[in-house]
Design an enzyme around this catalytic site. Structure first.
Site, PDB file in Angstrom:
ATOM      1  N   HIS A 197      54.499  27.845  40.799  1.00  0.00           N
ATOM      2  CA  HIS A 197      55.721  28.481  41.300  1.00  0.00           C
ATOM      3  C   HIS A 197      55.595  29.996  41.428  1.00  0.00           C
ATOM      4  CE1 HIS A 197      55.727  28.668  36.938  1.00  0.00           C
ATOM      5  NE2 HIS A 197      56.607  29.656  36.997  1.00  0.00           N
ATOM      6  N   ARG A 250      38.964  47.638  42.588  1.00  0.00           N
ATOM      7  CA  ARG A 250      37.780  47.278  43.361  1.00  0.00           C
ATOM      8  C   ARG A 250      36.562  47.297  42.441  1.00  0.00           C
ATOM      9  NH1 ARG A 250      38.175  48.932  49.369  1.00  0.00           N
ATOM     10  NH2 ARG A 250      40.403  48.720  49.585  1.00  0.00           N
TER      11      ARG A 250
END
Ligand SMILES: Cc1cc2nc3c(=O)[nH]c(=O)nc-3n(C[C@H](O)[C@H](O)[C@H](O)COP(=O)(O)OP(=O)(O)OC[C@H]3O[C@@H](n4cnc5c(N)ncnc54)[C@H](O)[C@@H]3O)c2cc1C
Length: 578
Positions: free
Chosen positions: A249, A267
């Site tokens: 959900h 990153r």
């Protein structure tokens, strides 16, 4: 006693009916009310607490930042939609989005601010400017709270738990609707001079979807049945999503990959997508951007691995240092780390299984600048309407689109209702729809088909053959199987229980014909478009064909037949490169 008392338990009458109480429906109801019409807003769920809008998390885009202009937003949206958007609609959208957002803020959304100004965050891929308004990661919830207050202030009438099952017509005009009260099983007829469909998207047509349960897509079928034109039905946006039941959900997989991407700080921390063989595969699909490629590329990569038998696929953060996880996902209320922890999910130990699910429908009911459909008396706004986002929607553009065109639909529906004479409702139409709904509750044959099983079969078929990766053979197979279900299985549907109240089998039985129509529309349009464009990826036609396909596919029902035609895209300002 009412005039249809043979069939209807309740007969209601309003100037304007709004079907759906998500963002588009709320704006439409407010627009009709401020224009002096009497309005009823109907939802099959709980009013203002159902549908996709309340679940939307991240971002809501409008040209409100320094150096930004509606013209730039227009260009980005058009380019993001691979030049399929109707430029008249895109221009209205980009121009009116700022004022709708300022108004929503005033009504109580309370978008995040910095030094008194909107705190805009870097927008998802495709936006050239920083234009994302947000309220933490619960933007949709805050927006719906603001609408709720405004609807209450205006004392707008509402009916909830009422499933609208058909549009009633007289002399080619929509003159009202029939509905089933899911709470008590009552049959309802509502007369209106104008009707706005704001029924949202259709993610539940697919076996995997980010959409809530209400998004079964019957709005498209309701419009199709009365002869309205639909546009761009081949363009469905898919997203990779978590599929483990504890966290399904949450919509966290996309958030985990893309929100940090906007903040650019995790990153190279070790976040990766791995297949069942443990291979980090994403660079096979995008050697340059790797995991930071666009959402549609990740979806295609994940699905390709699954099709090749190398699934399941996991989003793996187990090698991301704990302090980075805490910093990125643990600091803001409503972000994923605390939510995942609540469900007992430890990202530093457990990779998240992901698959590809239906997310946003770019196609829909064809509307003009007044949000009118091609059928008099019928308006459409929000995800159920097509034409703004073209072949792919930029992140953050849906929430502002539904506000802009919801309002336009409401205002024009009111104007239409004030300038038109009422037409009567034809009793025969009421009888036919009444009998269609209630036949299931009359016992029926002992052996037959389960509506729930048929719905699941259709959802699987759509995901496998009309999903993120398509080809001509699979699409034709889907069309054939849909025809078979319609002809052979659908007439044999029986229910195992006759409950009138919240009967899931009954609801599926009622919705199945429209879901089959919708599946057929998507598959046929996808088959006709022999190219790859935006979210429509044809593995047998992998190139974009600007020479032949700067055209929209339009679908309409003519004498019980689904007709498709391609017509030129509406171009007012920017010529696509051919
Ligand atoms: C998980 C998730 C996250 C998202 N995040 C973003 C985001 O960050 N930014 C963004 O711009 N967009 C986002 N989107 C997309 C965006 O939320 C939707 O496109 C948009 O909210 C649709 O609004 P709507 O008013 O058209 O439909 P909805 O909000 O879906 O409302 C439709 C309503 O119609 C009712 N309805 C449907 N059929 C019937 C019927 N037959 N009878 C009566 N009632 C009916 C439904 O119960 C529902 O309440 C997200 C979507 C999802 C699913």
């Amino acid at each position: 006693m009412n005039e249809f008392s043979k069939y209807a338990d309740d007969v209601l009458e309003y100037d304007v009916l709004v079907i759906g109480s998500g963002g588009a429906g709320c704006e439409a109801a407010i627009g009709a009310d401020e224009s002096g019409a009497t309005v009823l807003m109907i939802d099959k769920g709980i009013n203002t607490r159902s549908g996709a809008t309340i679940t939307a998390g991240h971002t809501c885009c409008a040209a409100l930042g320094p150096g930004d202009t509606p013209d730039l937003h227009f260009e980005d949206t058009l380019r993001g939609g691979h030049y399929m958007g109707n430029q008249k609609l895109v221009e209205i959208y980009a121009n009116e989005a700022p004022q709708r957002m300022i108004e929503l803020d005033k009504w109580g959304t309370n978008f995040d601010k910095k030094n008194g100004d909107f705190y805009l965050i870097e927008s998802p891929g495709g936006h050239s400017k920083t234009r994302s308004l947000h309220v933490g990661f619960l933007t949709g919830r805050a927006i719906m709270g603001a609408y709720r207050k405004e609807l209450r202030r205006r004392k707008i009438d509402k009916a909830e738990n009422v499933l609208v099952s058909s549009l009633l017509t007289n002399n080619g005009r929509v003159v009202g609707v029939t509905g089933l009260n899911l709470h008590n099983g009552n049959f309802i007829v509502c007369r209106a001079k104008a009707t706005v469909l704001a029924t949202g998207g259709a993610g539940q047509l697919y076996a995997w979807t980010t959409n809530p349960l209400e998004c079964t897509g019957e709005g498209y079928g309701l419009a199709y049945e009365v002869g309205a034109e639909l546009v761009d039905m081949e363009f469905y946006q898919f997203l990779f999503m978590q599929v483990e039941s504890r966290i399904r959900h949450m919509n966290c997989a996309v958030g985990i990959v893309h929100v940090p991407r906007w903040r650019k700080s995790i990153r190279d921390t070790g976040i990766k997508l791995v297949n069942a063989l443990g291979e980090d595969f994403i660079e096979k699909y995008d050697a340059v951007r790797g995991i930071y490629t666009t959402r549609d590329r990740i979806s295609i990569a994940v699905q390709s691995e699954i099709i090749a038998g190398r699934g399941p696929v996991y989003l793996d953060l187990t090698s991301v240092p704990k302090e980075v996880l805490d910093k990125e996902f643990g600091d803001t209320a409503g972000t994923w780390l605390p939510e995942l922890e609540k469900e007992g999910y430890d990202l530093s130990k457990e990779p998240i299984e992901v698959a590809v699910g239906a997310h946003h429908f770019m196609g829909g009911i064809k509307i003009n600048e007044k949000a009118e459909s091609s059928v008099p008396g019928l308006f459409a706004a929000g995800e159920v309407a097509g034409g703004v986002h073209g072949a792919n929607r930029l992140g953050g553009n849906a929430l502002s689109d539904i506000a802009v065109f919801g309002r336009i639909a409401g205002i024009n529906a009111a104007t239409y209702s004030q300038s038109t004479e009422p037409l009567g409702i034809l009793e025969e139409q009421v009888r036919v729809e009444h009998d269609r709904l209630y036949k299931y509750l009359n016992g029926g044959a002992k052996d037959g088909e389960s509506s729930i099983k048929l719905r699941k079969r259709l959802q699987r078929l759509m995901l496998d053959k009309v999903g993120v990766i398509r080809n001509g053979e699979g699409l034709q197979e889907a069309i054939d199987e849909i025809a078979e279900i319609r002809v052979k299985q659908l007439p044999r549907v029986v229910l195992t229980n006759n409950a009138k109240s919240y009967n899931a089998e009954l609801i599926d039985a009622i919705l199945l014909p429209k879901m089959l129509d919708l599946g057929e529309m998507i598959a046929k349009a996808a088959l006709l478009r022999t190219e790859t464009r935006g979210a429509h990826y044809r593995s047998d036609h992998p190139a974009t064909d600007n020479k032949n396909w700067i055209r929209n596919i339009i679908i309409r029902k003519v004498e019980e037949e689904m007709r498709l035609r391609a017509e030129s895209v509406v171009i007012t300002k920017v010529k696509p490169e051919v």
